[in-house]
Design an enzyme around this catalytic site. Structure first.
Site, short mmCIF file in Angstrom:
data_model
loop_
_atom_site.label_atom_id
_atom_site.label_comp_id
_atom_site.label_asym_id
_atom_site.label_seq_id
_atom_site.Cartn_x
_atom_site.Cartn_y
_atom_site.Cartn_z
N GLU A 264 -47.36 -35.17 4.88
CA GLU A 264 -48.30 -36.18 5.32
C GLU A 264 -47.61 -37.51 5.12
OE1 GLU A 264 -50.34 -39.27 4.97
OE2 GLU A 264 -51.27 -38.34 3.22
N CYS A 298 -52.85 -44.34 3.88
CA CYS A 298 -52.11 -44.06 5.11
C CYS A 298 -53.01 -43.91 6.33
CB CYS A 298 -51.25 -42.81 4.92
SG CYS A 298 -51.97 -41.59 3.84
#
Length: 493
Positions: A264, A298
């Site tokens: 990720e 993020c």
């Protein structure tokens, strides 16, 4: 950064027992382990006084024991700069020994029934919920984020344990009928191996020694520790949360032994507001999506694309919401909504993006400079008249900066949104059903929020496309990242 690993067959040569796991620093919304966030007894600061010694640990955790290291590194409160404690600084030898211990533990752990695993994970979840307030204080002390956000992070993290404690008993294979009458084909799902993660309380939950381990390390040693994990022949699975640049390095190391990888990585999330949108709802979504953890997750929106017809109204209301609802301060103060950035380097990046944009014609609507509270604080900032040649339009800021780009057509907005090599999350606001379907399908991201600024949920697959990562976390799909399919041909029937 954080890494997950799977270990190979138990028929490999036996090696001396030692710790397992990994312990690279997490990024953004990933919770820190006690070993990374703790203060030593008598030296606690920033709200850590009085916490249980069971939660405040500074050593590594290997093979069911807390073990010190020859060296240590300091952890500082980003709000005040105060030293919270000295944490064991593990290197390559400790890391390789930890992998061996995980391998030893996997040989017996792989045979534990799904029901028993489920019970242990549920117990782990219960312990996190029981200790959620203290765990939140540890997170706020280390990262600076507001205490309410830290509490939400602990609960969200714990929910993954609850979810997978339930999914553990729902891993099903298949029986395939072949063209040959005397054969049947079976598909089995088997565990990849040991996962070592940065998260608290597994030992108290009864997870066997060696199955769960923590290797804390300093930024200085992170590169060599990461390489050791990715190249160790006993490791078969790597999971990493962090920047795209670091992910590429780890992927390169993992390729040498063809390891399974989940990543990720970075994002550059577009937030599109079409003329048909409810402007008030869009502003509320923008506030939630952009300024959570001061823009340091993020999936935070990084570019705001607003259609010409409602551009001025949106910018005006967005600025008013920022000025009215956001309060910069220490994360332990009740009214604080915006804590410090993680370090001064992060502040410098926001500063650079603002100055670059202004030099190229952008207008500061509100904010725009460091906050008077200290070197790691930056004012929540809104820019208008932003164009595609500005740094903030094509780089992830990872801070409290909201740049607004005006557009005319749907096709233009989608083209701007997709003009990047990453694709983690994307958001858009529209009341046009046909447009909603078109844009949701065309956005090149792994997750889309339609008229919603907060999209994370343990029940749903979390992950990105392009250079934002590989694989998915959470949901019924997430467990597949840690399973191997085995085909068994059963003949002679």
């Amino acid at each position: 950064m954080a890494t997950w690993l799977r270990l190979r067959s138990c028929r490999a040569p036996r090696l001396p027992p030692a710790p397992a796991g990994l312990g690279l620093r997490p990024r953004g919304s990933v919770p820190a382990a006690p070993a990374l966030a703790s203060a030593q007894p008598g030296r606690s600061a920033g709200g850590l006084a009085g916490l249980s010694a069971a939660l405040l640990r500074t050593d590594g955790f290997v093979g069911g024991r807390w073990l010190p290291a020859a060296a240590a590194f300091p952890v500082h409160d980003p709000a005040s700069g105060a030293e919270l404690g000295l944490v064991a600084d593990y290197g390559v030898p400790e890391t390789r020994a930890a992998v061996r211990a995980a391998y030893e533990a996997f040989c017996s752990w792989r045979g534990v029934s799904a029901k028993e695993r489920s019970s242990l994970l549920r117990k782990w979840y219960d312990l996190m919920i029981q200790n959620k307030d203290d765990l939140a204080r540890i997170i706020t002390a280390e990262s600076g984020k507001p205490l309410k956000e830290a509490q939400g992070e602990v609960i969200y993290s714990a929910l993954f344990l609850e979810w997978f404690s339930e999914e553990a008993r729902r891993i099903y294979g298949d029986i395939i009928y072949t063209p040959t009458r005397d054969r049947r084909a079976l598909v089995l799902k088997q565990p990849l191996g040991v996962a070592a993660v940065i998260t608290p309380l597994a030992n108290q939950a009864g997870i066997p020694p060696g199955v769960y381990n923590v290797i804390p390390c300093s930024r200085k040693k992170a590169k060599e520790v990461g390489e050791a994990l990715c190249t160790d022949p006993l490791v078969s699975k790597i999971s990493f949360t962090g920047s795209t640049a670091t992910g590429k390095v780890l992927l390169h190391h993992a390729a040498g032994s063809v390891k399974r990888v989940s990543m990720e990585l970075g994002g550059h999330a577009p937030f599109i507001v079409f003329d048909s949108a409810n402007v008030d709802q869009a502003v509320a979504g923008a506030m939630a999506s952009k300024f959570r953890n001061s823009g340091q997750t993020c999936v935070c929106s990084n570019r705001f694309l607003v259609q010409r017809g409602i551009h001025d109204s949106f910018v005006k209301k967005f600025a008013e919401a920022i000025q009215t609802n956001l309060r910069v301060g220490n994360g332990f103060e009740e009214r604080t909504t915006q804590g410090p950035l993680i370090d001064e380097k992060a502040v410098e990046k926001v500063e650079t993006h603002v100055s670059d944009a202004v030099s190229k014609g952008a207008t500061i609507v509100t904010g725009g400079k460091r906050h008077q509270l200290g070197k790691n604080f930056f004012e929540p900032t809104l820019l208008s008249n932003v164009t595609g040649d500005m740094l903030c339009a094509h780089e992830e800021t990872f801070g409290p900066l909201a740049p607004v780009i005006k557009f005319d057509t749907e096709e233009e907005a989608v083209a701007i949104a997709n003009a990047t090599d990453v694709g983690l999350a994307g958001y858009f606001y529209s009341q046009d059903p046909a447009q909603i379907w078109r844009v949701a399908e065309q956005l090149e991201v792994g997750m889309v929020g339609v008229n919603e600024g907060l999209i994370s949920s343990v029940e749903c697959p979390f992950g990105g496309v392009k250079q934002s990562g590989l694989g998915r976390e959470g949901s019924k799909y997430g467990i597949d990242e840690y399973l191997e399919l085995k085909y068994v041909c059963f003949g002679g029937l």
